[in-house]
Design an enzyme around this catalytic site. Structure first.
Site, PDB file in Angstrom:
ATOM      1  N   HIS A 175       0.808  -1.222   0.000  1.00 25.00           N
ATOM      2  CA  HIS A 175       0.000   0.000   0.000  1.00 25.00           C
ATOM      3  C   HIS A 175       0.840   1.271   0.000  1.00 25.00           C
ATOM      4  O   HIS A 175       0.325   2.371  -0.233  1.00 25.00           O
ATOM      5  CB  HIS A 175      -0.947  -0.003   1.209  1.00 25.00           C
ATOM      6  CG  HIS A 175      -2.254   0.678   0.954  1.00 25.00           C
ATOM      7  ND1 HIS A 175      -2.519   1.404  -0.191  1.00 25.00           N
ATOM      8  CD2 HIS A 175      -3.390   0.759   1.693  1.00 25.00           C
ATOM      9  CE1 HIS A 175      -3.735   1.886  -0.150  1.00 25.00           C
ATOM     10  NE2 HIS A 175      -4.295   1.518   0.987  1.00 25.00           N
TER      11      HIS A 175
ATOM     12  N   ASP B 203      -1.916   2.297  -4.672  1.00 22.93           N
ATOM     13  CA  ASP B 203      -3.148   2.775  -4.056  1.00 22.93           C
ATOM     14  C   ASP B 203      -4.281   1.800  -4.339  1.00 22.93           C
ATOM     15  O   ASP B 203      -4.213   0.986  -5.266  1.00 22.93           O
ATOM     16  CB  ASP B 203      -3.514   4.162  -4.604  1.00 22.93           C
ATOM     17  CG  ASP B 203      -2.492   5.216  -4.216  1.00 22.93           C
ATOM     18  OD1 ASP B 203      -1.857   5.051  -3.160  1.00 22.93           O
ATOM     19  OD2 ASP B 203      -2.323   6.185  -4.981  1.00 22.93           O
TER      20      ASP B 203
END
Length: 422
Positions: free
Chosen positions: A393, A397
């Site tokens: 992450h 995204d």
């Protein structure tokens, strides 16, 4: 009478030390020339080390789990010969090979000067004998024997120099030798066993710790209708040439990933978090998580972008066989830029695969199941499969992760698109 020292051999370019994963002898044991005395591991390759002399073991370098530096003393043997042995000899007139990689399961079989007699269908059991009767077997074979409570000295190996192979143990089990006594009724169990992680299992534990402690995972799950793809796969398998492998779903997924990463290049990348450096790759080197007798390994199909469906399948099968047989090279087990994790029929409905550090994405494949799907008019049976994919992450995204997986879904639901160039 003198003392002969066997030193830790150079087990790979750039390797300074190796983990001791098994002692096959103990202090006071007699050994004979070319008998395997120890097994060491570096990365995901296990190497068995023989003794070039006969004698009696008088000193061992450490305990299982310790790391030993290359060229450091490993074992000392009281013998009529004297001197040091910095590495195994390059050639030998005996059937037992010099130190060799046995990455996971059985070591590669080495030819002897004369062809050995055909192995019996079921190697006969024998009575354990003392002294020199130290069974020769790979670590994975010893583990299988321990798990089933088998004394390897009871088996007669069918491999070179009497080496006990995995099939020897399996045949012994198939004959039902020494079955465990039946237990009737209910009883409290008070047994407790502590097992030190060594070898490949320790490497896996370390890798998983690094991945989960340093990478903030996000997992995205999407269902895919693979009815058309399964029909195409069945047709291609029915018409394949004798020299072509049977296709599974994975080669189609590999080609879909090649196309999808073009639109999401950050997914086909590695991230050096110490340097804060993301490296994108034009090449698509796909790691295929593969279960072996010793644990999970990840052979790598290099340059999937330059391979068609059949070529992907052929290379994937070759690497899987080599990995399970223990003949995969270090180069074949490293260098992936993105990984596939698939448990086949055991794939469950949803999974949360752990990213293969330092990569930033892993595509998880769940099982295919026929389910009723509403087509706007009625429910119809469709072959459905979930993709459970995890992403770093810090780099990917949620929107990018979803876009990547949705592109995979479109390609797999309309498999003709996989074959369109460009």
């Amino acid at each position: 009478m003198g003392e002969f020292t066997i030193k830790m051999p150079d087990v790979g370019e750039g390797v300074a030390e190796a983990e001791l994963v098994e002692w096959m002898v103990k202090i006071g044991d007699p050994v004979r020339e070319d008998m395997m005395v120890a097994a060491v591991m570096t990365d995901k390759a296990t190497v068995e080390i023989p003794t070039p002399v006969s004698g009696t073991v008088v000193w061992l370098a450490g305990d299982v789990g310790d790391t030993i530096a290359v060229k450091a003393p490993l074992i000392r043997i009281a013998t009529d010969a004297t001197g040091d042995e910095p590495a195994a000899p390059e050639t030998s007139d005996i059937p037992t090979p010099p130190p060799q990689e046995i990455t996971t399961a059985e070591p590669p079989r080495m030819p002897a000067k004369a062809a050995p007699p055909a192995a019996p269908t079921a190697p006969p059991a024998r009575q354990p004998s003392p002294e020199f009767d130290k069974p020769l077997a790979a670590p994975s074979v010893r583990l299988l024997a321990r798990e089933n409570g088998i004394d390897l000295r009871l088996l007669r190996g069918s491999g070179p120099a009497g080496r006990i192979l995995r099939e020897d143990v399996e045949q012994y089990l198939a004959r039902g030798a020494d079955p465990a006594p039946a237990i009737s009724g209910f009883a409290k169990k008070t047994a407790r066993e502590e097992i030190k992680l060594t070898g490949l299992r320790r490497r896996i534990a370390e890798k998983m710790f690094v991945s989960t402690s340093r990478i903030p995972h996000i997992t995205y799950v999407e269902e895919v209708d693979v009815t058309a793809l399964e029909e195409l796969r069945a047709k291609m398998n029915a018409e394949r040439r004798p020299d072509q492998p049977k296709l599974t779903l994975l080669p189609f997924l590999m080609r879909a990933m090649v196309k999808a990463v073009v639109e999401q290049p950050d997914v086909n990348a590695t991230f050096d978090d110490d340097a804060g450096m993301l490296t994108r790759f034009g090449a698509v080197h796909i790691g295929i998580a593969t279960q072996t007798a010793s644990g999970l390994a990840v052979p790598v199909v290099k340059h999937a972008e330059a391979r068609g469906i059949w070529d992907c399948a052929t290379e994937m099968n070759r690497l899987a066989e080599a990995t399970r047989a223990g003949t995969a090279t270090r180069d074949e087990l490293t260098g992936s830029t993105i990984t596939i994790s698939s448990l086949g029929a055991l794939g469950g409905i949803v999974s949360t695969p752990v990213i293969n550090h330092p990569e930033v994405a892993i595509v998880g494949v769940n099982k295919i199941a026929t389910r009723p799907v509403w087509d706007g008019v009625q429910f119809v049976p469709r072959k459905m499969m979930n993709l459970s994919s995890s992403f770093d992450h810090r780099i990917v995204d949620g929107w990018n992760a979803a876009t990547f997986v949705q592109r995979l879904r479109v390609l797999m639901e309309t498999p003709a698109l996989i074959f369109i160039e460009g």
